[in-house]
Design a protein around this motif. Structure first.
Motif, PDB file in Angstrom:
ATOM      1  N   VAL A   1       2.974   7.950  -8.064  1.00  0.00           N
ATOM      2  CA  VAL A   1       3.970   7.439  -7.559  1.00  0.00           C
ATOM      3  C   VAL A   1       5.165   8.679  -7.284  1.00  0.00           C
ATOM      4  O   VAL A   1       5.532   8.460  -6.398  1.00  0.00           O
ATOM      5  CB  VAL A   1       4.672   6.405  -8.803  1.00  0.00           C
ATOM      6  N   LYS A   2       5.126   9.630  -8.012  1.00  0.00           N
ATOM      7  CA  LYS A   2       6.217  10.624  -7.977  1.00  0.00           C
ATOM      8  C   LYS A   2       5.735  11.337  -6.511  1.00  0.00           C
ATOM      9  O   LYS A   2       6.541  11.781  -5.730  1.00  0.00           O
ATOM     10  CB  LYS A   2       6.213  11.807  -8.893  1.00  0.00           C
ATOM     11  N   ARG A   3       4.333  11.390  -6.342  1.00  0.00           N
ATOM     12  CA  ARG A   3       3.910  12.237  -4.980  1.00  0.00           C
ATOM     13  C   ARG A   3       4.209  11.241  -3.851  1.00  0.00           C
ATOM     14  O   ARG A   3       4.522  12.091  -2.808  1.00  0.00           O
ATOM     15  CB  ARG A   3       2.250  12.716  -5.255  1.00  0.00           C
ATOM     16  N   VAL A   4       4.038  10.024  -4.139  1.00  0.00           N
ATOM     17  CA  VAL A   4       4.551   9.205  -2.811  1.00  0.00           C
ATOM     18  C   VAL A   4       5.933   9.344  -2.579  1.00  0.00           C
ATOM     19  O   VAL A   4       6.438   9.541  -1.173  1.00  0.00           O
ATOM     20  CB  VAL A   4       4.243   7.662  -3.314  1.00  0.00           C
ATOM     21  N   ALA A   5       6.884   9.353  -3.444  1.00  0.00           N
ATOM     22  CA  ALA A   5       8.524   9.589  -3.388  1.00  0.00           C
ATOM     23  C   ALA A   5       8.678  10.853  -2.608  1.00  0.00           C
ATOM     24  O   ALA A   5       9.240  11.090  -1.939  1.00  0.00           O
ATOM     25  CB  ALA A   5       8.995   9.575  -4.618  1.00  0.00           C
TER      26      ALA A   5
ATOM     27  N   ASP B   1      -4.252   3.224   1.870  1.00  0.00           N
ATOM     28  CA  ASP B   1      -4.375   1.906   1.595  1.00  0.00           C
ATOM     29  C   ASP B   1      -4.175   1.327   0.031  1.00  0.00           C
ATOM     30  O   ASP B   1      -4.183   0.158  -0.181  1.00  0.00           O
ATOM     31  CB  ASP B   1      -5.784   0.856   2.212  1.00  0.00           C
ATOM     32  N   LYS B   2      -4.251   2.198  -0.949  1.00  0.00           N
ATOM     33  CA  LYS B   2      -4.338   2.043  -2.300  1.00  0.00           C
ATOM     34  C   LYS B   2      -2.939   1.304  -2.664  1.00  0.00           C
ATOM     35  O   LYS B   2      -1.811   1.972  -2.239  1.00  0.00           O
ATOM     36  CB  LYS B   2      -4.571   3.305  -3.214  1.00  0.00           C
TER      37      LYS B   2
ATOM     38  N   ARG C   1       2.196   1.818   3.660  1.00  0.00           N
ATOM     39  CA  ARG C   1       3.211   0.736   4.041  1.00  0.00           C
ATOM     40  C   ARG C   1       4.578   0.941   3.209  1.00  0.00           C
ATOM     41  O   ARG C   1       5.789   0.936   3.729  1.00  0.00           O
ATOM     42  CB  ARG C   1       2.969  -0.663   3.744  1.00  0.00           C
ATOM     43  N   GLN C   2       4.322   1.191   1.968  1.00  0.00           N
ATOM     44  CA  GLN C   2       5.573   1.636   1.104  1.00  0.00           C
ATOM     45  C   GLN C   2       6.537   2.574   1.714  1.00  0.00           C
ATOM     46  O   GLN C   2       7.639   2.495   1.900  1.00  0.00           O
ATOM     47  CB  GLN C   2       5.117   2.047  -0.367  1.00  0.00           C
ATOM     48  N   ILE C   3       5.715   3.750   2.034  1.00  0.00           N
ATOM     49  CA  ILE C   3       6.575   4.938   2.696  1.00  0.00           C
ATOM     50  C   ILE C   3       7.337   4.492   3.890  1.00  0.00           C
ATOM     51  O   ILE C   3       8.257   4.854   4.195  1.00  0.00           O
ATOM     52  CB  ILE C   3       5.632   6.023   2.771  1.00  0.00           C
ATOM     53  N   MET C   4       6.274   3.630   4.924  1.00  0.00           N
ATOM     54  CA  MET C   4       6.874   3.468   6.006  1.00  0.00           C
ATOM     55  C   MET C   4       7.978   2.590   6.074  1.00  0.00           C
ATOM     56  O   MET C   4       9.130   2.542   6.729  1.00  0.00           O
ATOM     57  CB  MET C   4       5.920   3.100   7.056  1.00  0.00           C
TER      58      MET C   4
ATOM     59  N   SER D   1       0.804  -1.239   0.324  1.00  0.00           N
ATOM     60  CA  SER D   1      -0.109   0.093   0.073  1.00  0.00           C
ATOM     61  C   SER D   1       1.029   1.346   0.098  1.00  0.00           C
ATOM     62  O   SER D   1       2.113   1.203   0.363  1.00  0.00           O
ATOM     63  CB  SER D   1      -0.922   0.035   1.156  1.00  0.00           C
ATOM     64  N   ILE D   2       0.247   2.447  -0.405  1.00  0.00           N
ATOM     65  CA  ILE D   2       1.083   3.548  -0.360  1.00  0.00           C
ATOM     66  C   ILE D   2       1.715   4.049   1.201  1.00  0.00           C
ATOM     67  O   ILE D   2       2.911   4.087   1.096  1.00  0.00           O
ATOM     68  CB  ILE D   2       0.210   4.944  -0.706  1.00  0.00           C
TER      69      ILE D   2
END
Length: 607
Positions: free
Chosen positions: A136-140, A125-126, A87-90, A84-85
Motif C-alpha cells: 500500500v505504501k508503494r502505491v501511495a 489489476d490486483k 484504478r486507485q491511483i488514477m 484495483s491498484i
C-alpha cells in the motif's frame, strides 16, 4: 534561487500542550530538507499545516511560490479496498490529470506503470484489499512520484517499505530536481537524499546545511554553548538569590523590575540540556542468565496453503549472537519469528515439519510489528513502573500520569518497547522496531542494545540500525530459501553489487561467462551459502550439479540481457498500453527468475 515556501509565526497546541509557537523558516527551490524532532513534538502537525490539511492556531503565514505544484504523502494512505491498484491511483490523481490532453494523459499512465514495476508491483489489476502494508505504501509513493510535482511533502516515506523499495526511492529522489520537505527516521536515506537538516527542539527551529553527521556535530556545539550560557546564568542567579534573601529593609528601595528579573533568571538557570545515556545496571530491565542451549532448529519447513515460507532450515542459535533478518515483503520473515518463538499452533493452519528445540533458560522478549493493546485509561507510569527507564527513553516526569491514548503513535511504540524490556529477556526479538520511532529514540535504543547481554534478532529495513547492531544476516530469498551472510547490511549489499557487476562484465567478455571466484573477494566465512546451517561439511559437486552449474553460467547472461532490453523498452515511451502491460508483467517474472538463478549459482559455486 526562488523561494518556494515561506513560513511566518505559525503555532500549534493540543489542550495545554504547546507543540510549537510562532515559528518561521524558508525553503528555496532545490532544497531537500529532513525534519528531525522527538515523537510527540509536532512534526506531523507541521507537515499537515504546510499541506493545507490543518491550520495554525495563531494564524501566521504559509506562502508557497505561485503556480508550483505540491504533492503530500501522509503516513496513512486512504484507499478504496475494492479498487484495483491502477484504478486507485488514477482516481486519486484527478487533480493532476483532469486537464491533460490525451497525449499527456497517456504519458502519465506510462509513468504510473513504470513506477509500479520499479516498486515491484507488476499486477496493476490486483485489488487494493489484497495488498500488504508495504505494498500500500508503494502505491501511495507511485501516485506521488508520478505527479512530478515541484514540491514534495513526505511524512515517513520509508515506513513499511522493504530495503529494495527504499533504495529505489532513495535513488529516484536523489536524482530528482524536486524540492523536498520530509520527516524521516532513516539516517542513510536522509544522508543520501537531503542537503539540509531542520531540527525542531523545544518549540524552536534550527537549520543545518549538510548531512546527518554535520547535524550531530553542529547540534552538539549548540547544546554545549547553551549549557555554558546556562552556567553563567546560574552564577548570576546565586548572586540574585542572596539579594532576595536579604532583609525586607534592604529591598525597599529596589526597583520592582529587579524582582521580576530574578524569576526570569531562575527559570533560565533551571533550563539545560541533559544528554541521554543508557545504564542498564540502574534499570529493572537488566537481562537474565542465558545457558549454552538457546534455540536449535533442525530441518524445519513450513507451508501455508501452497506456499513454502521455510524450507529445510537447520541452525543452532548461540549465546550473545546478533542476527539481522532482511528480505522482501511477504518473504516469510515474521512467519519465521512466530515459528521459533512457539507462536504458531496447528489450529492456526499451515503445515510445520522438523524440530524447534528451546533452551531451558531461554526468556524471550518479542516486539511485534503490530504493537500491543493498552488498557483504556491506563497511564504511562501504570504501564511501565520504572521511572528511571522511562526517563532514559524520553518520558519526562510530567508525562508519567498522561493516559496512554493521549500519546502520539511514536510515543506509544516507544512505551510498548519498554514493556518488552521490562520482562528482562535474555533473547530479544525486534520485528521492525524502527517504524514510527524518531531518530533521537533510535540513537538511545541503539546504545541500549549495544550493551544488551543476550542474544538478539532484528528484522528491520533501517540499514544504519542493522549496521551498528548485527554480526550476520539471514537473507530471506523467497520460496522458503534462507541464506546466511557473515557481516552487516552494507557489506552484504556491497557483496551483491560486486557480484552483479562481475556477472555483467563476464557476459560482455570475449569468451562469455566464467566461474572465477576471485572476481568477488570472499572467503568461506563471508559468503551466502545454502540454507542456514552450522558448520556445513564441504563436498564435491555431483555430476548432475556440475551440469546444473554449467547451465546456470550460460543462462544468467541471457537473463541479464533480457532484463536490460526490457528496461530499455519500458523507458522508451514507444510502447502502446497492451505492450506496456505485457513488458511490465514479464519484467516482474524475470526479476524473480533472475534472483532464483543467481542464488542457486551462488549455492553451487560455493560447494
Amino acid at each position: 534561487m526562488a523561494s518556494y515556501l515561506q513560513i511566518e509565526n505559525i503555532s500549534k497546541s493540543y489542550g495545554p500542550k504547546v507543540l510549537f509557537k510562532n515559528i518561521g523558516f524558508n525553503i528555496n527551490e532545490g532544497d531537500k530538507v529532513a525534519l528531525i524532532a522527538p515523537n510527540g513534538t509536532g512534526k506531523t502537525s507541521l507537515l499537515r499545516i504546510l499541506a493545507g490539511t490543518d491550520a495554525s492556531d495563531s494564524g501566521g503565514k504559509v506562502l508557497f511560490l505561485k503556480d508550483i505544484r505540491i504533492a503530500f504523502l501522509e503516513q496513512e494512505y486512504a484507499y478504496d479496498p475494492a479498487k484495483s491498484i491502477f484504478r486507485q491511483i488514477m482516481d486519486s490523481s484527478r487533480q493532476w490529470t483532469e486537464h491533460l490532453d490525451p497525449d499527456h494523459q497517456w504519458q502519465y499512465e506510462l509513468r504510473v506503470t513504470q513506477l509500479l514495476t520499479q516498486f515491484g508491483l507488476t499486477d496493476p489489476d490486483k485489488p487494493m484489499r489484497d495488498l500488504s502494508g508495504g505494498e500500500v505504501k508503494r502505491v501511495a509513493l507511485t501516485q506521488m512520484l508520478a505527479s512530478e510535482a515541484d514540491f514534495y511533502i513526505m511524512d515517513e516515506p520509508t515506513n513499511h517499505l522493504d530495503i529494495d523499495a527504499i533504495e529505489f526511492l532513495e535513488s529516484h529522489l536523489k536524482h530528482s530536481r524536486c524540492t523536498l520537505f520530509m520527516v524521516t527516521h532513516d539516517r542513510y536515506f536522509l544522508d543520501r537524499v537531503c542537503n539540509t537538516v531542520m531540527e525542531m527542539d523545544r518549540g524552536s527551529i534550527y537549520i543545518y546545511k549538510g548531512d546527518y553527521m554535520n547535524f550531530l556535530e553542529k547540534r552538539q556545539e549548540r547544546i554545549d554553548n547553551y549549557n555554558a550560557e546556562t552556567e553563567k546564568v546560574r552564577n548570576l542567579y546565586r548572586r540574585e538569590l542572596e539579594w532576595m534573601h536579604a532583609s525586607p529593609c534592604a529591598r525597599t528601595g529596589k526597583a520592582k523590575y529587579r524582582k521580576q528579573a530574578f524569576w526570569d533568571i531562575k527559570e533560565r538557570a533551571d533550563d539545560s540540556y541533559v544528554q541521554q545515556k543508557v545504564d542498564l545496571s540502574e534499570t529493572k530491565a537488566a537481562n537474565t542468565y542465558l545457558g549454552n542451549k538457546v534455540i536449535n532448529c533442525k530441518d524445519v519447513s513450513f507451508w501455508w496453503e501452497n506456499k513454502c515460507y521455510l524450507s529445510h532450515f537447520t541452525y543452532n542459535f548461540q549465546r550473545y549472537e546478533r542476527v539481522g533478518i532482511v528480505g522482501r515483503n511477504a518473504a516469510g520473515k515474521t512467519t519465521f519469528l512466530n515459528l521459533i518463538t512457539g507462536g504458531w499452533k496447528p489450529e492456526l493452519g499451515g503445515k510445520l515439519e522438523g524440530v524447534i528445540d528451546l533452551g531451558e533458560s531461554l526468556r524471550i522478549g518479542y516486539y511485534h510489528q503490530s504493537g500491543m493493546q493498552f488498557k483504556p485509561g491506563q497511564t504511562v507510569l501504570e504501564t511501565v513502573n520504572d521511572t528511571h527507564l522511562l526517563s532514559r527513553f524520553l518520558f519526562p516526569h510530567d508525562m508519567l500520569q498522561n493516559p496512554v491514548e493521549r500519546l502520539s503513535g511514536g510515543e506509544r511504540r516507544r512505551l510498548y518497547l519498554l514493556t518488552i524490556l521490562m520482562q528482562q529477556p535474555n533473547f530479544l526479538i525486534l520485528d521492525e522496531p524502527t517504524n514510527d520511532l524518531d531518530i533521537v529514540t533510535l540513537e538511545i535504543l541503539e546504545e541500549y542494545l549495544m550493551e544488551f547481554k543476550g542474544s538478539l534478532i532484528i528484522v528491520s529495513h533501517d540499514r544504519h540500525f542493522l549496521d551498528r547492531l548485527v554480526d550476520h544476516l539471514f537473507v530471506f530469498c523467497g520460496d522458503g530459501v534462507v541464506k546466511d551472510f557473515v557481516g552487516n547490511y552494507t557489506e552484504y549489499r556491497t557483496f551483491i553489487k560486486d557480484y552483479e557487476a562481475a556477472q555483467k562484465r563476464d557476459s560482455l567478455g570475449p569468451k562469455g561467462p566464467r566461474n572465477d571466484k576471485n572476481v568477488i573477494p570472499r572467503n568461506n566465512n563471508n559468503v551466502i551459502p545454502g540454507e542456514a546451517s552450522v558448520s556445513p561439511k564441504k563436498r564435491k559437486l555431483s555430476y548432475k550439479e556440475q551440469q546444473e552449474l554449467k547451465a546456470l553460467e550460460e543462462r544468467l547472461p541471457a537473463l541479464e540481457a533480457e532484463k536490460a532490453a526490457l528496461e530499455a523498452q519500458l523507458s522508451s515511451g514507444t510502447l502502446d498500453a497492451a505492450a506496456l502491460q505485457e513488458a511490465s508483467t514479464r519484467y516482474g517474472a524475470l526479476q524473480e527468475e533472475l534472483d532464483a538463478a543467481e542464488m542457486r549459482w551462488l549455492e553451487l559455486s560455493e560447494i
